[in-house]
Each structure stands twice: as structure tokens, then as C-alpha cells.
Design an enzyme around this catalytic site. Structure first.
Site, short mmCIF file in Angstrom:
data_model
loop_
_atom_site.label_atom_id
_atom_site.label_comp_id
_atom_site.label_asym_id
_atom_site.label_seq_id
_atom_site.Cartn_x
_atom_site.Cartn_y
_atom_site.Cartn_z
N ALA A 242 -56.20 -16.28 -34.25
CA ALA A 242 -56.24 -15.57 -35.53
C ALA A 242 -55.27 -14.40 -35.43
O ALA A 242 -54.97 -13.92 -34.33
CB ALA A 242 -57.65 -15.08 -35.80
N GLU B 120 -59.95 -23.23 -31.56
CA GLU B 120 -61.05 -23.60 -32.46
C GLU B 120 -60.59 -24.61 -33.52
O GLU B 120 -61.34 -25.51 -33.90
CB GLU B 120 -61.62 -22.33 -33.11
CG GLU B 120 -62.34 -21.46 -32.07
CD GLU B 120 -62.62 -20.04 -32.55
OE1 GLU B 120 -61.66 -19.34 -32.92
OE2 GLU B 120 -63.80 -19.65 -32.57
N GLY C 50 -58.46 -18.78 -32.26
CA GLY C 50 -58.58 -19.60 -33.46
C GLY C 50 -57.78 -20.89 -33.39
O GLY C 50 -58.13 -21.87 -34.06
N1 DAK Z 1 -51.86 -12.54 -33.87
C1 DAK Z 1 -50.78 -11.90 -34.38
N2 DAK Z 1 -49.55 -11.95 -33.82
C2 DAK Z 1 -49.41 -12.66 -32.69
C3 DAK Z 1 -50.49 -13.34 -32.10
C4 DAK Z 1 -51.77 -13.25 -32.74
N3 DAK Z 1 -52.85 -13.91 -32.28
N4 DAK Z 1 -50.04 -13.94 -30.99
C5 DAK Z 1 -48.73 -13.66 -30.89
N5 DAK Z 1 -48.34 -12.88 -31.92
C6 DAK Z 1 -47.02 -12.36 -32.19
C7 DAK Z 1 -46.69 -11.20 -31.26
O1 DAK Z 1 -47.23 -10.00 -31.75
C8 DAK Z 1 -45.17 -11.21 -31.31
O2 DAK Z 1 -44.74 -10.60 -32.50
P1 DAK Z 1 -43.50 -9.57 -32.52
O3 DAK Z 1 -43.86 -8.50 -31.56
O4 DAK Z 1 -42.33 -10.40 -32.07
O5 DAK Z 1 -43.39 -9.13 -33.94
C9 DAK Z 1 -44.85 -12.69 -31.41
O6 DAK Z 1 -46.02 -13.32 -31.88
C10 DAK Z 1 -44.47 -13.30 -30.08
O7 DAK Z 1 -45.52 -13.00 -29.15
P2 DAK Z 1 -45.24 -12.34 -27.70
O8 DAK Z 1 -44.02 -11.51 -27.73
O9 DAK Z 1 -46.50 -11.71 -27.28
O10 DAK Z 1 -44.94 -13.66 -26.86
P3 DAK Z 1 -45.23 -13.90 -25.31
O11 DAK Z 1 -44.59 -15.20 -24.99
O12 DAK Z 1 -44.84 -12.70 -24.50
O13 DAK Z 1 -46.80 -14.04 -25.18
C11 DAK Z 1 -48.99 -14.88 -25.85
C12 DAK Z 1 -47.46 -15.11 -25.81
C13 DAK Z 1 -49.62 -16.02 -26.67
C14 DAK Z 1 -49.54 -14.93 -24.42
C15 DAK Z 1 -49.28 -13.50 -26.46
O14 DAK Z 1 -48.56 -13.42 -27.72
C16 DAK Z 1 -50.74 -13.30 -26.75
O15 DAK Z 1 -51.50 -12.99 -25.83
N6 DAK Z 1 -51.12 -13.44 -28.02
C17 DAK Z 1 -52.49 -13.18 -28.43
C18 DAK Z 1 -53.36 -14.36 -28.04
C19 DAK Z 1 -54.77 -14.12 -28.40
O16 DAK Z 1 -55.45 -13.19 -27.91
N7 DAK Z 1 -55.33 -14.98 -29.29
C20 DAK Z 1 -56.66 -14.87 -29.75
C21 DAK Z 1 -56.67 -14.02 -30.96
S1 DAK Z 1 -58.33 -13.63 -31.51
C22 DAK Z 1 -63.74 -13.29 -36.06
C23 DAK Z 1 -63.98 -13.05 -34.74
C24 DAK Z 1 -63.01 -13.35 -33.83
C25 DAK Z 1 -61.82 -13.90 -34.19
C26 DAK Z 1 -61.61 -14.18 -35.51
C27 DAK Z 1 -62.56 -13.87 -36.44
N8 DAK Z 1 -64.66 -12.88 -37.05
C28 DAK Z 1 -66.02 -12.63 -36.68
C29 DAK Z 1 -64.16 -12.59 -38.33
C30 DAK Z 1 -60.81 -14.05 -33.20
C31 DAK Z 1 -59.98 -14.98 -33.25
C32 DAK Z 1 -58.79 -15.00 -32.40
O17 DAK Z 1 -58.16 -15.98 -32.41
#
Ligand code: DAK
Length: 257
Positions: free
Chosen positions: A66, A114, A111
Site C-alpha cells: 500500500a 495480499e 498489500g
Molecule cells: N508506498 C509508497 N511508495 C513506495 C512504496 C510504498 N509501499 N514502495 C516503494 N515506494 C517508492 C519509493 O518511495 C521510491 O520513490 P521515490 O523516492 O523515487 O520518489 C520508489 O518507490 C522506489 O523505491 P526505492 O528507492 O525505495 O527502491 P529500492 O529498490 O531502494 O527499495 C523496496 C525497494 C521495495 C525494498 C523499498 O522501496 C521498500 O521497502 N518499500 C516499502 C515496502 C513496504 O514496506 N511495503 C509494505 C507497505 S504497508 C491498513 C493497514 C496496513 C496497511 C494498509 C492498510 N489499514 C488498517 C488501513 C499496510 C499495507 C502495506 O502494504
């Protein structure tokens, strides 16, 4: 909302949806979810749908979760509404009457994982990375991960993943049953084309019935589920597909479904 966040290609009833935000690694924000839901509502009415493929644009990421930037300032009420939108959309994907195949071409986190869990098939490239890293962000999975993950891989491994937030590679994902196949990235498309061809060669109504029996039966006790299977099995004999399939076998020819 922009249609640019989802690309749709319809090839003789095989519909491919591509989440198209590669600069954000295809993270799911409200626009993407709305566009995806719109496509799915249309697909529910598709007269000759045979299979759905879903993937992320680019070679680096399926869906990296997400959208964290969008979620950061949400109130509990807004978070509930966001999760509701995602859960509804993912449920629509899961309950499409035809096989849904996730082509996991890179990061498949939060997400994204999921979303893949709601698909009938997950085929991963060998560079794919999976995980439910929400606890690293101070939340828990909100798009069904705490419920679909244990149903897919069992409670022990699901608890491991959702409480540590650790990431696993494609081979571990295959070992625990999170995905069906792992392919070298260069061969992913060819493999899915072959899989699609195989699905298309089968009776369309029986493929739908088989999916329905598995999905609906999983939510029932065994006796009720077996009764459901019997009904769906008997229903196969009401159409032309069973006559053609069995006649083709007896006549030593390929069935023409
Ligand atoms: N959201 C927004 N932007 C993201 C993103 C994300 N999940 N993942 C990557 N990006 C963006 C980065 O910010 C970056 O943007 P710029 O800085 O270039 O503008 C671009 O994509 C490239 O990412 P990186 O520069 O970080 O690329 P790397 O190769 O260095 O790293 C990575 C890739 C996938 C390891 C890293 O980007 C990362 O760790 N991303 C986050 C992964 C993550 O934590 N995903 C889970 C998200 S939480 C809810 C409860 C919970 C949830 C939803 C609802 N409710 C109760 C409402 C949670 C859901 C989730 O999914």
C-alpha cells in the site's frame, strides 16, 4: 482517478491487468484501487471471460505494498475506509468466476502480497521478494494478509512472516506454498502463456465449477463442502461440455470446447 494506473488488454477472453505506477514500484494508492475496482466490476459482466492475469509494470516490482506516503497521515476512520476499499477490491478479484493468475515480477510486499494471495495462481520470477513488513511501519496487514496468508501457508509460517516482517525470496515462497511456480524472469511470460493455453484448452464451465467448488467449499465444514461439490458435479451433466469431453475421449479425439 486515472485509467493510466491500470492497463487492460483483452485477448480472446484472457484479460491482462497491469498496475502501472512503476516509479512508486506500483504501490497501491486510492487511485489505483479505484481504477482496479472499476476494471473488475466490468470483468464481472464480461460475457466470454476465460482467465485474468494481473501484474505490475516494469521488471522490478509486482506491487511494493500500500502507498505508505498516502497512508501516513490517515486517522483511524480514514484507515478503516482505505482498508475497506482495498478489501472490497481484492475480494472482487478473488471471486471472479475464472482463474486469476498473478505474474509476480519483483517486489511483492504488504498489500502486494495480499493482492497475490487473492489470486488462484501465483507465478513468480526468480528475483521476486515477498513479505508482510507492516509491523516495521507500526501497523498490521490491513488488506487481508492476517487471514489469507495462514489459509495459504498455514498459521506457523504466517505468524512468522506477519510478526517479524522478514522478507523471503521466491524459492522460499515456493517451498512454503505461497506461489505455484518460480521461473527465470526472462521465461515468466512464456510460462504464463503456456499456462493460459492449458487453461483455455479445458472446458470453460468446468474450470469455473472447479474454482467455485474449491473457493466456496473452503469456507464450509467438510460435509457441506462435499455436498456442494456433488451439486456442482451433477450440474456439469446438464450442459454440452460434459457430452463433448467424454465423447471425445471415447472417440479418441481432442474435445472441442
Ligand atoms: N508506498 C509508497 N511508495 C513506495 C512504496 C510504498 N509501499 N514502495 C516503494 N515506494 C517508492 C519509493 O518511495 C521510491 O520513490 P521515490 O523516492 O523515487 O520518489 C520508489 O518507490 C522506489 O523505491 P526505492 O528507492 O525505495 O527502491 P529500492 O529498490 O531502494 O527499495 C523496496 C525497494 C521495495 C525494498 C523499498 O522501496 C521498500 O521497502 N518499500 C516499502 C515496502 C513496504 O514496506 N511495503 C509494505 C507497505 S504497508 C491498513 C493497514 C496496513 C496497511 C494498509 C492498510 N489499514 C488498517 C488501513 C499496510 C499495507 C502495506 O502494504
Amino acid at each position: 482517478m486515472s485509467d493510466a494506473v491500470i492497463e487492460k488488454v483483452d485477448n480472446a477472453g484472457v484479460v491482462r491487468l497491469t498496475i502501472n505506477r512503476p516509479k512508486a514500484l506500483n504501490a497501491l494508492n486510492s487511485d489505483v484501487l479505484s481504477a482496479l475496482e472499476k476494471e473488475l466490476v466490468e470483468l464481472e459482466q464480461h460475457p466470454s471471460l476465460r482467465a485474468v492475469l494481473i501484474t505490475g509494470a516494469g521488471e522490478k516490482s509486482f506491487v511494493a505494498g500500500a502507498d505508505i506516503a498516502e497512508m501516513r497521515d490517515k486517522t483511524p476512520e480514514q484507515a478503516r475506509a482505505f482498508a475497506g476499499q482495498a478489501l472490497r477490491t481484492i475480494k472482487r478479484l478473488e471471486t471472479l468466476p475464472v482463474p486469476v493468475v498473478a505474474l509476480v515480477n519483483g517486489f511483492c510486499l504488504g498489500g502486494g502480497c495480499e493482492l497475490a494471495l487473492a489470486c488462484d495462481w501465483a507465478v513468480a520470477s526468480d528475483n521476486a521478494i515477498f513479505g508482510q513488513p507492516e509491523v516495521l511501519l507500526g501497523v498490521i496487514p490491513g488488506f487481508g494478509g492476517t487471514q489469507r496468508l495462514p489459509r495459504r501457508v498455514g498459521p506457523a509460517m504466517a505468524l512468522d512472516l506477519v510478526t517479524t516482517g522478514r522478507k523471503i525470496d521466491a524459492h522460499e515462497a515456493l517451498r512454503i506454498g505461497l506461489v505455484n511456480r518460480v521461473m527465470p524472469q526472462a521465461e515468466l511470460e512464456d510460462y504464463v502463456a503456456e499456462l493460459t493455453k492449458q487453461l483455455m484448452g479445458n472446458g470453460p464451465q468446468s474450470v469455473r465449477g472447479a474454482k467455485q467448488a474449491v473457493h466456496d467449499g473452503m469456507d464450509q465444514d467438510l460435509d457441506s463442502a462435499l455436498a456442494l461439490e456433488t451439486s456442482l458435479f451433477a450440474f456439469c451433466f446438464a450442459g454440452e461440455e460434459q457430452t463433448e469431453g467424454m465423447s471425445a475421449f471415447v472417440e479418441k479425439r481432442k474435445p472441442d470446447f
